[in-house]
Design a protein around this motif. Structure first.
Motif, mmCIF file in Angstrom:
data_model
loop_
_atom_site.group_PDB
_atom_site.id
_atom_site.type_symbol
_atom_site.label_atom_id
_atom_site.label_comp_id
_atom_site.label_asym_id
_atom_site.label_seq_id
_atom_site.Cartn_x
_atom_site.Cartn_y
_atom_site.Cartn_z
ATOM 1 N N ALA A 28 0.843 -1.185 0.000
ATOM 2 C CA ALA A 28 0.000 0.000 0.000
ATOM 3 C C ALA A 28 0.880 1.237 0.000
ATOM 4 O O ALA A 28 2.088 1.158 0.205
ATOM 5 C CB ALA A 28 -0.895 0.007 1.230
ATOM 6 N N LEU A 37 -4.111 4.279 4.385
ATOM 7 C CA LEU A 37 -3.388 3.353 3.514
ATOM 8 C C LEU A 37 -4.175 3.217 2.219
ATOM 9 O O LEU A 37 -5.380 2.930 2.251
ATOM 10 C CB LEU A 37 -3.282 1.966 4.149
ATOM 11 C CG LEU A 37 -2.416 1.797 5.370
ATOM 12 C CD1 LEU A 37 -2.616 0.407 5.950
ATOM 13 C CD2 LEU A 37 -0.975 2.023 5.029
ATOM 14 N N PRO A 39 -4.423 1.002 -1.191
ATOM 15 C CA PRO A 39 -3.938 -0.286 -1.696
ATOM 16 C C PRO A 39 -3.269 -0.161 -3.065
ATOM 17 O O PRO A 39 -3.557 0.761 -3.836
ATOM 18 C CB PRO A 39 -5.205 -1.132 -1.799
ATOM 19 C CG PRO A 39 -6.301 -0.147 -1.969
ATOM 20 C CD PRO A 39 -5.887 1.081 -1.198
#
Length: 61
Positions: A28, A37, A39
């Motif tokens: 991430a 975060l 991905p």
């Protein structure tokens, strides 16, 4: 995970426009300011706020 450094220099957090850094352990990109975060799927960063995962404290390595 392998993101080209030139691409990483162009990317920014969609929420705060801050710097993103790779988080290798979770595949991430991390925004420390927003504590999100984002991905990376099939070597493509998914910079959609709906797909972001929150983290608390320091970002994962």
């Amino acid at each position: 995970m392998s993101i080209d450094r030139r691409l990483l220099d162009l990317l920014a957090c969609p929420q705060c426009k801050g710097t993103l850094r790779p988080c290798r352990q979770r595949e991430a990109l991390c925004c420390e300011r927003c504590q999100l975060l984002f991905p990376i799927l099939d070597d493509i960063p998914v910079l959609l706020l709906d797909e972001a995962q929150p983290f608390s404290g320091s970002p994962p390595p």
